[in-house]
Design an enzyme around this catalytic site. Structure first.
Site, PDB file in Angstrom:
ATOM      1  N   LYS A  11       4.492   7.567  -3.502  1.00 17.97           N
ATOM      2  CA  LYS A  11       3.669   6.917  -2.488  1.00 17.97           C
ATOM      3  C   LYS A  11       4.497   6.521  -1.271  1.00 17.97           C
ATOM      4  O   LYS A  11       4.077   6.717  -0.127  1.00 17.97           O
ATOM      5  CB  LYS A  11       2.994   5.671  -3.083  1.00 17.97           C
ATOM      6  CG  LYS A  11       1.838   5.956  -4.012  1.00 17.97           C
ATOM      7  CD  LYS A  11       0.570   6.290  -3.240  1.00 17.97           C
ATOM      8  CE  LYS A  11      -0.594   6.527  -4.175  1.00 17.97           C
ATOM      9  NZ  LYS A  11      -1.851   6.805  -3.461  1.00 17.97           N
ATOM     10  N   ASP A  15      -1.995   1.771  -9.071  1.00 15.48           N
ATOM     11  CA  ASP A  15      -2.212   2.282 -10.431  1.00 15.48           C
ATOM     12  C   ASP A  15      -2.056   1.224 -11.530  1.00 15.48           C
ATOM     13  O   ASP A  15      -1.412   1.464 -12.550  1.00 15.48           O
ATOM     14  CB  ASP A  15      -1.298   3.490 -10.695  1.00 15.48           C
ATOM     15  CG  ASP A  15      -1.820   4.744 -10.005  1.00 15.48           C
ATOM     16  OD1 ASP A  15      -2.816   4.650  -9.264  1.00 15.48           O
ATOM     17  OD2 ASP A  15      -1.242   5.817 -10.210  1.00 15.48           O
ATOM     18  N   ASP A  40      -4.088   0.046  -3.075  1.00 16.67           N
ATOM     19  CA  ASP A  40      -4.468   1.370  -2.581  1.00 16.67           C
ATOM     20  C   ASP A  40      -5.593   1.988  -3.398  1.00 16.67           C
ATOM     21  O   ASP A  40      -6.445   2.685  -2.861  1.00 16.67           O
ATOM     22  CB  ASP A  40      -3.238   2.284  -2.588  1.00 16.67           C
ATOM     23  CG  ASP A  40      -3.554   3.659  -2.044  1.00 16.67           C
ATOM     24  OD1 ASP A  40      -4.145   3.743  -0.969  1.00 16.67           O
ATOM     25  OD2 ASP A  40      -3.228   4.655  -2.721  1.00 16.67           O
TER      26      ASP A  40
END
Length: 542
Positions: free
Chosen positions: A164, A236, A258
């Site tokens: 990321k 996540d 995100d």
């Protein structure tokens, strides 16, 4: 900075230039004889890297090679991936990153970030100070609880924050020295990992929620004290934790999630362009989600915000959105719903058949965030085509095998009427003499641009308004010709230029909200451009 020896310089990935050191640098810093005598440019180095990559037969092999390159020459790594984003993004991130995470412990060579164990409770601040860079602006942090559509991967999930943050630089030119990937190790409930002798994480089960959150509290506070200008990018975590932690910190520190806000923004951007194709308003839409976790609810909440901007009340907007999970349609009589799901549970007939839910709710769009590959069956797509002239079908789960349907299926089963997007990139599809170019609804269009805006403004907080502006800006980057071909998102080949323009619009939004720590600029695009990272070798100094 004092360099102890030429060998130390060559071992430092931030300083190493290999054969690009000048004659003067070689003599001054003790590099003579440690590298070939020939002096080369970074462009020659790039050609050599591309030649070496051409010998690799799979994207996973290319990923391993590039991670090795990052370990010894960071500038050349970014020069490489920024030379052709459309080619390299699928290698360093989706879909290759899924395979890389599954094999992370086997492929581990060296640390590319920080590992913060719950065993270090009470000492988090001291641990963070071990990182060599002292001005960190972004920490991407995961506990590995829900990696892509792959589930609990524990320490193997470290590939996600590493990847990321690489996209912050590759897609929006945020200088890499300000970025820190971090894994919070609280164990794993993945039995195969607990039994794996090569597994890198704690070999114990995850703690109760209360213990996890108290440790994250310590981490968040330590970040404020150690890196006061830092934005925390949560990535996540399991769905419930993702929502709870965002709610816990969003009004107190500079942070975002995100999976919730980035995913919502990129889906919103695609829907904005779908509305352009259909020539309809958001407030006219009815949207049904397959998946009712953090991603689905996050997208739903952002859509509600846009519908409210178009004149609906919150209740009216919520009534136009419905969700469906593993137990069936979310309806008002269900007793197993979480608080964040309840606004979308309406008085409806219970059903565990998604196609039947379509027939009852009559959505104009279905959005898949289920991680269940093939869940949008022929029956589902045909049901959508029956109630819509132009059904919107977003199959957003990834990696590729988790996509709810392929574009070929969507176009064929809808007789070419579907407006389609996926979470991964698919090849163009020909159907009845027309070529469709499905777009990729991937967060990498959103979070790097938002990141650059936060970086240049030193934003105090991050809110949904910034993500809505990013979504609108990304949608505006797609010309009508591209929309007519079915592609709802900008070309990845121009991603840097696109995201720098998007970053300027988000930065203006931050200034307008008075959330910036720096004075407002009369030329925001120029402010962005002044902070752009260029992957070129710099002269070596003491």
């Amino acid at each position: 900075m004092k360099h102890s020896s030429g060998i130390d310089i060559l071992k430092n990935s931030s300083l190493n230039k290999s054969t690009a050191f000048s004659k003067e640098e070689r003599e001054k810093f003790g590099l003579v004889g440690l590298i070939p005598d020939k002096i080369e440019s970074i462009d020659i180095h790039l050609k050599r890297v591309l030649r070496q990559l051409s010998y690799k037969t799979t994207n996973y092999e290319r990923y391993i090679f590039l991670m090795s390159l990052l370990g010894y020459n960071k500038t050349l790594f970014y020069k490489t991936i920024m030379s052709n984003p459309a080619y390299f993004l699928p290698i360093i991130y989706d879909p290759t990153i899924g395979e890389a995470c599954l094999k992370y412990d086997v492929g581990f060579r060296q640390s590319q970030g920080m590992y913060l164990s719950i065993k270090q409770r009470g000492h988090v601040k001291q641990v963070l100070k071990n990182w060599p860079e002292k001005d960190i602006r972004f920490i991407c942090v995961t506990d590995g609880g829900r990696i892509l559509g792959l589930g609990d991967l524990g320490a193997n999930g470290m590939g996600i924050p590493v990847g990321k943050l690489q996209l912050y630089t590759a897609a929006a030119a945020v200088p890499p020295q300000y970025l820190l990937p971090l894994y919070i190790d609280v164990g794993t409930n993945n039995e195969s990992l607990l039994k794996d002798p090569l597994y890198l994480g704690l070999k114990e089960r995850r703690p109760p929620q209360k213990d996890l959150y108290s440790f994250v509290d310590e981490f968040v506070q330590a970040v404020q004290e150690t890196f006061p200008l830092c934005c925390i990018h949560f990535e996540d975590w399991t769905g419930v934790d993702a929502i709870n932690l965002l709610q816990r910190y969003r009004d107190k520190v500079c942070c975002f999630n995100d999976d919730i806000q980035g995913t919502a923004a990129i889906a919103l951007s695609g829907l904005i362009n779908a509305m352009k194709i259909k020539k309809e308003k958001f407030s006219q839409q009815r949207i049904l989600f397959l998946g009712a976790g953090s991603a689905g609810v996050g997208i739903a909440n952002l859509i509600v915000s846009v519908m409210v901007q178009e004149g609906l009340t919150i209740k009216e907007a919520q009534s136009r959105i419905s969700l469906f999970d593993v137990h069936g349609l979310l309806e008002s009589k269900r007793t197993d719903l979480l608080d964040f799901q309840r606004p979308y549970a309406h008085p409806m007939t219970p059903t565990k058949d998604f196609a039947q839910a379509i027939q009852m709710f009559k959505p104009t769009a279905i959005i898949g965030v289920s991680t269940i590959g093939g869940a949008f069956t022929k029956e589902v797509v045909e049901a959508m085509a029956k109630v819509n002239q132009r059904p919107v079908i977003f199959a957003l789960s990834n990696p590729t095998e988790h996509a709810e349907c392929t574009p070929e299926q969507a176009y064929q089963w809808s007789q070419g009427t579907a407006i389609y997007a996926a979470g991964v990139q698919f090849e163009p599809v020909s159907y009845k003499g027309k070529t469709y170019k499905p777009g990729q609804a991937n967060n990498f269009y959103i979070f790097p641009a938002v990141g650059m805006a936060i970086f240049v403004t030193q934003a105090k907080r991050v809110n949904d308004a910034m993500f809505i502006e990013a979504a609108r800006a990304i949608a505006d980057e797609v010309p009508m010709q591209q929309l007519s071909e079915g592609c709802l998102y900008p070309s990845q080949s121009d991603i840097l230029a696109v995201e720098l323009r998007v970053a300027a619009r988000v930065a203006k939004n931050i200034f307008d909200q008075k959330l910036a720590r720096v004075p407002a600029s009369n030329n925001i695009q120029e402010l962005i451009n002044q902070n752009v990272y260029h992957p070129e070798y710099a002269p070596l100094t003491n």
